[in-house]
Structure formats: structure tokens, C-alpha cells
Scaffold this active site. Structure first.
Site, short mmCIF file in Angstrom:
data_model
loop_
_atom_site.label_atom_id
_atom_site.label_comp_id
_atom_site.label_asym_id
_atom_site.label_seq_id
_atom_site.Cartn_x
_atom_site.Cartn_y
_atom_site.Cartn_z
CD1 TRP A 303 -2.96 -1.48 0.78
CD2 TRP A 303 -1.39 -2.45 2.04
NE1 TRP A 303 -3.39 -2.74 1.09
CE2 TRP A 303 -2.46 -3.37 1.87
CE3 TRP A 303 -0.28 -2.85 2.80
CZ2 TRP A 303 -2.44 -4.65 2.41
CZ3 TRP A 303 -0.27 -4.13 3.35
CH2 TRP A 303 -1.34 -5.02 3.16
CG ASP A 304 3.74 4.49 -1.20
OD1 ASP A 304 4.84 4.33 -0.63
OD2 ASP A 304 3.46 5.51 -1.86
CE1 TYR A 305 -1.59 3.28 3.84
CE2 TYR A 305 -1.98 1.00 4.44
CZ TYR A 305 -2.47 2.24 4.06
OH TYR A 305 -3.83 2.43 3.90
CE LYS A 331 3.93 7.53 2.58
NZ LYS A 331 4.14 7.20 1.14
#
Length: 622
Positions: A303-305, A331
Site C-alpha cells: 500500500w506504500d505505507y 502512513k
């Protein structure tokens, strides 16, 4: 409890070489507290603040269709030995008179500004004093990945550092970047002892074997490599890089790395397992680069966290004991409070079930970690039933957009039919991170509430779909079966589809993990002001806290710098800037005893927020 905390905090600042008049490190001190004890400007007189001076750097780049993004002025200046030092997106270091904003000298690294960088920023410089020669050096890591040592007095490169004053950071990587724009430096280096430590910024979703994310330490005198730490050892996968601000604990000889996701962000079939040191807070021994401990905030990130905020160091008292603590947010909007000597959670963490992937070749982690306290700082679920709109028509559009997509909470895996990711890829908590107020033991944190729509595109269809929808970000994710389409979930009226507020400022009691207060911050500049102020705004940039009982924050999409009451979150003052301030402010006191608050106003990449190059200083009238 307040007196011991203040004493401990003061001792920590002294250990880091910081005191109130100066601002010698990006986060004011090596632990990133963003706290200054200065109190000339306080809750009683802040309404009298006015512009003292404005300095224009002149450094702005607009590609105008040639690839890459506009440059963004996000620097937090340093104030050391009576001089103000600020960097520009181009990597220029400028020395200013702190009382007038007059330029003393400027160092130009002659960066390749037209290379097509995706995150074209520089957030600041670092400093070190040679105990032998007494020379003060400034270190700047430029967008095109070169590390410079500059004499703080003359503004000239230190020729005995590296080759002619610089170290080329492209050299020596396990996975070198294929393109110049794929590998960047956006954050100031960390300094501990006689070492200068750098991470890297790596372009998202280019390829499974993207540029590798090694963190490296160099001798501050010579530029010689001291050690390298690789977050993905023995693998073809890249990234898991430390692009945000690194914190240090000189007393314990520890370096704290906030790492991001492994490459690529949204498909992990080429990197099975938890990707253990990605999305982790990693503590290294400064002298060797060997790992002391690590704590992972997201398993097998899809999730691009990233851990976007700088880790924040502080001390709290619990059960009669003083605990050296560290706060790490991501994030996701989850905030983890850990013992910084061991990495163990102070309030506990539990693994909760997460949805499985329906994409062939992908195996999502069956569980994800959640802190027991503090509770999530943002909502973590958005469905068609909970969608929102400025008007009934807008709400209906959002509901239809979400309906039929996967929307199963924060860890909904990406899918071919589309997935709703909430919070989206700016968080949650963004790179501005937290500030810590020691007298009250408060962590002050801006949060974002903006959903994203993610869709995986089968490889045989990607070329035909790439660029088809205006405003949608497409990425190839080479070496995987899927490309990517990604866009923030905004209605036709450009309002988020999730319920407001779209951004808040939160105070967390660090000793209890409980929320003390929360207020809406900022406004979307393309909406009427009376509407926008009620809805709030996402923020890119951090807060600072002062001994005057004030929290200063720019960061929102509207062109304002604000001051809030640290006790209640009440808005006490708002000033208009030349454009929005996508940066963290700072404060200092000159030799004549005058306190200033300074912020870079460079604009956001958003409607109603023009590009800017202004450094604006505020002070009380004489």
C-alpha cells in the site's frame, strides 16, 4: 512529573549539542522533537506577530511537459553561531543574516535540475565541527545524489572531503539505478560523532528490482565509507529505503532509521514473506552499522505505507520509572510508542487479521500489527455506505465509484477490479511527523485523511491503458505481472470522497497513550473559505512547539502559517503567506534577544497553490 521531564529533556538536548537560541539540526535536536524553549513569542502576544523580512531564493523549476515534477521549496533552515542556513530544491546552500534575511554567501552544487526527478525537494542541511581543526562544516545531500561538505564560514567546498568536496552516492549500491531520476536525496544527512549518515529517495513502482536502499555512513573529515546497512540483504528486490529524516541518540550511540516499502509498492509476488526490515524502525549501532533491534509497522507492504515521519525521541515516566522512548508513526495513521533501548512496545501491540489477496502470485500477510494505545489517529475504513460529498450529486458519484471495488478496511489488498485504500499514500501521518512538548509530555501530530483508488493492470494490457485517464498516475512495476493505476479519490468538485475533516492536528499524552485534543486544520484553497475552514486540509510539513505554549504549523494546502495553543489546540493566530508552506517551520533568537519564526513558502502541487521560493520570517514589533 513535569520537573523531572524538563530536566531529562534538557539533558538530552545538551547531549545532542543543542540549546534554545539555536536551531542546529533539522528537528531542532538529534531526536527530532521540534521543540524550542524560547518564549518571547507566547500565547499572550502571538497575535502581534508580523512579517520581519522575506527572502526569495530564485530557485524554481517547472518541467513544462518535459517529464518529472516541479521543484518544491520544503527546507527547514538551521540557525548556528549567529547565521541562518537554508537550502533550495536545487541543493544550493545559502547563508543569511538572521535579522534581515540578507544573503552572506551561497554555495551552488550545480545539480542536474532537468533530470526528471519525481520528488524534487531538499529539506535541509546538517552541520558538524571538526574537533581537531575546529572547522565547522555544513553537509548537503543534493537531489541528484551527491553529498557535499561545505565550509560554514566561507561557503566553499571542503576539498579534503571525498573528491573535491563531494561523494557520489550512486556508487557502491547493490542495485544501481537505471535512470538518474530513480535515485534521489531529499533529506538532510544525520550526524553522530564523526560520521555523516545518509539514506536515499527511490522512485516508486518502477521495477521489482528497483534501486537498492542501503543506508551508509561516511567519515565526516575525509568522506571515506565507514559502513553500509542493506534493508533487503541477499535479495534482488530494491527500495525499503530510508528517505525520511534519520534520528540519533548520541548517549546510546544509536541511529534510528524509518524505512519504506520494498519495490514495487503494490505487488509483492517477487518479494514473498514479511520483507522484515521494510516499513520498520531499525536501530543501528553508530560505530559499526550493525543492527541493535528493529520493529516492523507493516508486514509485506502492498500500500506504500512507508514510515514517513522522523522518529521522535523523548522520555516518559510510567509506574515510577523513567523510560527512554521513541515514537514512530506511519502512513497507516498508527502511532507506535517504543522503548528506544529495546524496541519493545510500551503500551502493547496486537496482530489483527487482514484480508487476503485475490491476485494470482500474491500472498498478503494474514495479520498486521496495531498498537493497543494510542488508538489509530485517523479513520481506517471507507465504503460506499460511508462515502461523502459536498453535494448529494457528489456523494452519489463517490458511492458509485467505490461500489464494486474491494473496500475491506485499511489493509485491503490491491486488485485487478480496483481497491479503495484508506488512508491513501500520503497517510495517515506524512513526513512532517510529530513534535514533542516536554513539560506536558505531549506529542503534537498533523494527520491526513484522503483515500486512494488503486488498480492493478495485467501486463499484456498495461501499454494500451498507460496514460489513458487524465490525472491518473500509471507505473510499470517492471518484472511483475502487473502495472499500476493510482489516483486520490476526489469527486468532480475535487473534494475527497471520505467524510471530513480532511486534516487534523492531534495531541497525544505520551505517558498514557490517550488523545488529549484534536482540531481541524487548514482548508482546501479551491473551496469557499467559510466552507474550507470547516473541512480541513491534508498537510505536508511538520509542527514545532515552543516554550511560549505555542504550536506553529504551515503544511496545509491553503497559504497560511498558524499558531495553536498547546494546551487546548485553540487557534490563536493566522498569517497569510505568498503561497502555501509545504515545509516545517523553525524558531531562533538573535544575539540582540529577538525571537523569529521562519518558514519556507514553496507551494503544493495542488489547485490554488502556486509555486513559490519565499523564506518568510515573523517577529514581534519592536
Amino acid at each position: 512529573m513535569r520537573v523531572p521531564l524538563a530536566i531529562l529533556f534538557t539533558a538530552a538536548l545538551l547531549a545532542a549539542g543543542s540549546h534554545d537560541d539555536d536551531w542546529p539540526v533539522y528537528g531542532h535536536d538529534s531526536g527530532g522533537t521540534k521543540y524550542s524553549g524560547l518564549n518571547q513569542i507566547n500565547r499572550q502576544n502571538v497575535k502581534r506577530l508580523q512579517v520581519a523580512w522575506t527572502f526569495h531564493t530564485g530557485d524554481m523549476y517547472d518541467p513544462k511537459g518535459h517529464g518529472g515534477k516541479k521543484s518544491a521549496f520544503e527546507s527547514t533552515p538551521l540557525f548556528i553561531d549567529g547565521v541562518l542556513y537554508v537550502t533550495t530544491p536545487f541543493g544550493r546552500l545559502i547563508a543569511l543574516d538572521p535579522a534581515t534575511g540578507t544573503e552572506k554567501w551561497a554555495f551552488d552544487p550545480k545539480s542536474d535540475i532537468a533530470a526528471g526527478f519525481g520528488d524534487f525537494v531538499n529539506r535541509g542541511a546538517s552541520t558538524w565541527v571538526d574537533s581537531r581543526s575546529k572547522q565547522r562544516r555544513m553537509f548537503v545531500a543534493t537531489i541528484d545524489a551527491r553529498l557535499f561538505a561545505i565550509d560554514a564560514t566561507t561557503g566553499k567546498a571542503c576539498d579534503n572531503f571525498g573528491t573535491g568536496g563531494l561523494v557520489d552516492l550512486h556508487q557502491g549500491l547493490r542495485n544501481p539505478p537505471r535512470f538518474k531520476w530513480e535515485y534521489e536525496e531529499t533529506s538532510p544527512p544525520a550526524i553522530i560523532g564523526d560520521l555523516v549518515v545518509v539514506g536515499s529517495g527511490i522512485a516508486d513502482n518502477v521495477a521489482a528490482d528497483g534501486a537498492s536502499g542501503e543506508v551508509r555512513a561516511f567519515d565526516a573529515r575525509t568522506g571515506k565509507l565507514a559502513w553500509t546497512w542493506d534493508p533487503m540483504p541477499g535479495q534482488k528486490t530494491g527500495a525499503a529505503n530510508t528517505w525520511s529524516i534519520i534520528s540519533t541518540d548520541p548517549e546510546r550511540n544509536l541511529i534510528f532509521l524509518p524505512t519504506g516499502s520494498a519495490s514495487p509498492d503494490y505487488f509483492g509476488g517477487e518479494r514473498p514473506g514479511n520483507d522484515l526490515y521494510a516499513n520498520s524502525l531499525v536501530a543501528l549501532h553508530a560505530d559499526t552499522g550493525k543492527m541493535a533491534w528493529h520493529f516492523q509497522t507493516v508486514h509485506h507492504d502492498l500500500w506504500d505505507y512507508d514510515i514517513a515521519p522522523q522518529p521522535t525521541l523523548f522520555t516518559i515516566k510510567r509506574n515510577g520509572k523513567q523510560i527512554p522512548a521513541i515514537a514512530v508513526g506511519s502512513k497507516t495513521g498508527n502511532l507506535f510508542l517504543l522503548n528506544r533501548e529495546t524496541g519493545k512496545p510500551i503500551f502493547g501491540v496486537e496482530e489483527r487479521p487482514a484480508p487476503p489477496s485475490d491476485v494470482p502470485g500474491e500472498k498478503a500477510s494474514p495479520t498486521q500489527p496495531f498498537p493497543i494505545l494510542p488508538k489509530p489517529l485517523v479513520p481506517q475504513s471507507l465504503t460506499a455506505e460511508t462515502a461523502w460529498g459536498l453535494t448529494d450529486e457528489d456523494a452519489k458519484w463517490c458511492q458509485e465509484m467505490i461500489r464494486g471495488k474491494r473496500a475491506e478496511g485499511i489493509f485491503t489488498p490491491p486488485s485487478v477490479k480496483g481497491s479503495i485504500i484508506f488512508p491513501g499514500n500520503i497517510g495517515g501521518m506524512a513526513w512532517g511527523g510529530a513534535a514533542f512538548e516536554p513539560e506536558r509530555g505531549l506529542l503534537i501530530i498533523p494527520t491526513n485523511r484522503l483515500a486512494a483508488y488503486i488498480r492493478l493492470i495485467p501486463r499484456d494490457k498495461f501499454n494500451a491503458e498507460n496514460g489513458k485517464e487524465p490525472g491518473v498516475e500509471y507505473a510499470p512495476q517492471r518484472g511483475t505481472p502487473y502495472g499500476l493505476a493510482r489516483v486520490f479519490l476526489l469527486s468532480p468538485k475535487r473534494a475527497p470522497c471520505n467524510p471530513p475533516p480532511f486534516g487534523t492536528l492531534v495531541a497525544i499524552d505520551a505517558a498514557s497513550g490517550e488523545k488529549k485534543w484534536e482540531v481541524t486544520m487548514g482548508a482546501l484553497p479551491w473551496l469557499p473559505e467559510d466552507v474550507g475552514e470547516k473541512l480541513g486540509s491534508p498537510a505536508l510539513g511538520g509542527p514545532i512547539v515552543t516554550g511560549g505554549g505555542l504550536v506553529f504549523l504551515g503544511a496545509t494546502l491553503d497559504p497560511h502559517l498558524r499558531a495553536f495553543d498547546v494546551e487546548t489546540g485553540a487557534l490563536l493566530w493566522k498569517a497569510t503567506l505568498p503561497t502555501s508552506a509545504r515545509a516545517t517551520p523553525m524558531t531562533y533568537r538573535t544575539a540582540k534577544g529577538k525571537q523569529y519564526v521562519v518558514i519556507a513558502a514553496g507551494g503544493h502541487d495542488a489547485p490554488g497553490s502556486p509555486q513559490g521560493d519565499a523564506l518568510v520570517a515573523f517577529a514581534l514589533p519592536d
